[in-house]
Design a protein around this motif. Structure first.
Motif, short mmCIF file in Angstrom:
data_model
loop_
_atom_site.label_atom_id
_atom_site.label_comp_id
_atom_site.label_asym_id
_atom_site.label_seq_id
_atom_site.Cartn_x
_atom_site.Cartn_y
_atom_site.Cartn_z
N TYR A 105 0.87 -1.42 0.17
CA TYR A 105 0.13 0.05 0.07
C TYR A 105 1.08 1.26 -0.12
CZ TYR A 105 -3.13 3.57 1.85
OH TYR A 105 -3.97 4.60 1.68
N ASP A 106 1.91 1.45 0.83
CA ASP A 106 2.69 2.57 0.85
C ASP A 106 3.31 2.75 -0.32
OD1 ASP A 106 1.85 3.04 3.65
OD2 ASP A 106 3.50 1.95 4.42
N GLU A 107 3.69 1.81 -0.90
CA GLU A 107 4.65 1.87 -1.96
C GLU A 107 3.80 2.43 -3.39
OE1 GLU A 107 6.87 -0.16 0.50
OE2 GLU A 107 5.05 -0.77 -0.22
N VAL A 108 2.54 1.60 -3.26
CA VAL A 108 1.56 2.18 -4.35
C VAL A 108 1.19 4.06 -4.06
CG1 VAL A 108 -0.80 1.94 -5.17
CG2 VAL A 108 0.47 -0.07 -4.86
N MET A 109 0.83 4.01 -2.98
CA MET A 109 0.43 5.59 -2.82
C MET A 109 1.82 6.48 -3.20
SD MET A 109 -2.38 5.33 -1.97
CE MET A 109 -3.05 6.92 -1.34
N LYS A 110 3.11 5.83 -2.85
CA LYS A 110 4.17 6.86 -3.03
C LYS A 110 4.42 7.12 -4.44
CE LYS A 110 9.24 6.92 -2.60
NZ LYS A 110 10.39 6.51 -1.93
N VAL A 111 4.34 6.08 -5.28
CA VAL A 111 4.34 6.21 -6.76
C VAL A 111 3.00 7.01 -7.33
CG1 VAL A 111 4.20 4.91 -9.15
CG2 VAL A 111 5.48 3.95 -7.04
N SER A 112 1.98 6.76 -6.74
CA SER A 112 0.65 7.45 -7.29
C SER A 112 0.94 9.08 -7.11
CB SER A 112 -0.62 7.16 -6.45
OG SER A 112 -0.83 5.78 -6.63
N LYS A 113 1.45 9.34 -5.93
CA LYS A 113 1.71 10.82 -5.77
C LYS A 113 2.89 11.43 -6.17
CE LYS A 113 -0.50 10.37 -1.43
NZ LYS A 113 -0.66 10.46 0.36
N ASP A 114 4.06 10.58 -6.94
CA ASP A 114 5.13 11.29 -7.39
C ASP A 114 4.77 11.35 -8.97
OD1 ASP A 114 7.69 12.00 -8.27
OD2 ASP A 114 8.50 10.71 -6.90
N ASN A 115 4.15 12.14 -9.46
CA ASN A 115 4.09 12.12 -11.01
C ASN A 115 5.18 12.74 -11.91
OD1 ASN A 115 1.05 13.03 -9.73
ND2 ASN A 115 1.22 11.28 -10.78
N ALA A 116 6.21 13.14 -10.95
CA ALA A 116 7.36 13.42 -11.85
C ALA A 116 8.43 12.30 -12.19
CB ALA A 116 8.18 14.72 -11.30
N THR A 117 8.45 11.45 -11.11
CA THR A 117 9.30 10.57 -11.31
C THR A 117 8.74 9.20 -11.98
OG1 THR A 117 10.32 10.97 -9.15
CG2 THR A 117 10.68 8.94 -9.83
N PHE A 118 7.52 9.18 -11.71
CA PHE A 118 6.65 8.00 -12.40
C PHE A 118 5.53 8.40 -13.25
CE2 PHE A 118 8.00 6.84 -7.97
CZ PHE A 118 9.02 5.59 -8.57
N LEU A 119 5.83 8.35 -14.54
CA LEU A 119 5.07 8.55 -15.89
C LEU A 119 4.18 7.79 -16.19
CD1 LEU A 119 8.01 10.36 -17.49
CD2 LEU A 119 6.68 11.68 -15.85
N ASN A 120 3.28 8.47 -16.84
CA ASN A 120 2.04 7.60 -17.49
C ASN A 120 2.15 7.24 -19.10
OD1 ASN A 120 1.00 8.72 -15.24
ND2 ASN A 120 -1.29 8.17 -15.77
N ALA A 121 2.72 8.48 -19.75
CA ALA A 121 2.89 8.28 -21.12
C ALA A 121 3.73 7.52 -21.89
CB ALA A 121 2.94 9.89 -21.65
#
Length: 433
Positions: free
Chosen positions: A58-74
């Protein structure tokens, strides 16, 4: 920590749609993997899929979800696919003038600065203040839906009779789709999100190849695009107060949004706006049908209804994953992630993480601090979360008003889908007043 690598059997289970139709063994697997590491390397036994990191904590999923500069969608496909699927998507979108690993250019596949500009177009529309203007209409629809259920009783399949058509109608009215076109919207949504399930994709064939599944999904997307192109033209000629009009006439940086972005926006509102709520609503009814004591408790104490809503969303987790791509080297859950690595944020696993949720497999309408991950977090948190909560709360209240008891009348069936999941059938038996 050395990179933990899943066994071939575990890796296959993570990427096999059939696994998501068999719920408890899937949760067992996530528990086993998470106990070793919240981040696990998945390597396809067949080599048909690129390797990726499965994020189950859970903590790791939320960390990635909130860091939209490090973890990209496109940069890569935002929904898990095989190598062939991504290649097809790139070929088709290149022919349309904008190569992408995603067939649909919706909010969920975009990054800043484009994403926030598009999101702002409708963000206010979906806020509670505006939704109050349509609450009376939703209540009337909920009552009508429950009346239809009672008339069909004392046994019925809750999914096609209640949980599928109710949110579908709400979203289509918001979007401006005529009621006579709603069956078409449901059919296309099920083909697009349920392409891996023979009942939802309407093929009746249990073992379609990835290429065949892709073609079904592609056909649904193309039909959606053609339909909404016509709807947009109507709203430009004759504007109304619906979301379709907002999008058809939208301007960003002084320019109309592109046809591909417009089609993607319509599709995400039309499809994701009802299919996920349908799954959570069916999940709530399943939990109440399995637990007569909890049903009696919430029927007597309506202050528990918001808790039922949040717990159903967590317990069901309709959107089961999204993919992200690391923009730089980073540590996550004690594991070193390299720039360009692909990650699966598995919301099912996160929402059943015992470090965050006490007895996570138990449905508890009174669960405290239910900060589930089902709506995502950060810049990509679900745009329609307030609408989903409102729809579910109103329908559950209407059901509790009319039903005196409810129980299962057969074995519910889950969708075979790695992406949007949930029940596709829910036979119930009930008494009503």
């Amino acid at each position: 920590m050395n990179a933990p690598i899943a066994s071939p059997e575990a890796a296959l289970a993570v990427i096999d749609p059939k696994s998501y139709a068999d719920w408890d063994p899937l949760l067992d697997l996530f528990d086993e993997l998470r106990a070793v590491s919240p981040v696990t390397r998945i390597e396809s036994p067949s080599g048909d899929h690129d390797p990726f990191w499965l994020v189950t904590g859970y903590d790791e999923v939320m960390k990635v979800s909130k860091d939209n500069a490090t973890f990209l969608n496109a940069p890569r496909a935002t929904v898990f696919t095989n190598k062939t699927g991504e290649q097809f998507a790139r070929q088709i979108t290149a022919q349309q003038g904008e190569e992408s690993p995603n067939l649909v250019s919706s909010l969920v596949v975009l990054d800043a600065p484009k994403h926030p500009k598009l999101r702002r177009l409708t963000q206010e529309w979906f806020m509670p203040k505006n939704l109050r203007t349509i609450e009376a209409d939703i209540r009337a629809l909920a009552k009508k839906t429950v009346d239809r259920l009672v008339a069909a009783g004392p046994e019925a399949d809750f999914v096609p009779l209640v949980s599928a058509p109710y949110p579908l109608h709400v979203v289509m009215q918001i979007l401006g789709v005529p009621e006579e076109d709603e069956p078409r919207m449901l059919f296309l949504t099920q083909q697009m999100f349920g392409g891996q399930d023979e009942d939802l994709n309407k093929s009746g064939m249990a073992d379609l190849t990835p290429e065949q599944i892709f073609q079904i999904v592609r056909g649904a997307v193309a039909d959606f695009e053609a339909y909404f192109e016509g709807l947009a033209a109507q709203r430009r000629a004759n504007p109304t107060s619906d979301v379709a009009t907002i999008l058809a006439n939208a301007v960003i940086d002084g320019e109309p949004i592109t046809p591909r972005d417009l089609a993607g926006y319509y599709i995400i509102v039309a499809a994701a706006g009802h299919d996920t709520t349908s799954a959570s609503t069916a999940g709530a009814m399943l939990a109440l049908a399995q637990d007569p004591q909890q049903f009696a408790r919430v029927k007597a104490d309506r202050s528990l209804v918001p808790g039922i809503v949040e717990e159903a969303i967590r317990w069901t987790t309709p959107v089961q994953h999204f993919m992200r791509t690391a923009s730089k080297d980073v540590e996550l859950g004690g594991v070193q992630i390299k720039a360009g690595d692909w990650l699966m944020l598995n919301y099912v696993a996160a929402n059943h993480d015992p470090a965050q949720f006490d007895e996570p497999r138990k449905f508890d309408a009174a669960r405290d601090a239910n900060r589930h991950a089902a709506f995502g977090a950060g810049a990509h948190q679900c745009l329609g979360l307030h609408l989903a909560r409102l729809e579910m709360r109103i329908l559950i209240e209407a059901l509790l008003d009319r039903l005196e008891s409810v129980e299962l009348a057969g074995q519910p069936l889950r969708a075979k889908s790695t992406f949007v999941g949930g029940l596709k059938t829910l036979p119930i038996r009930f008494t009503a007043n």
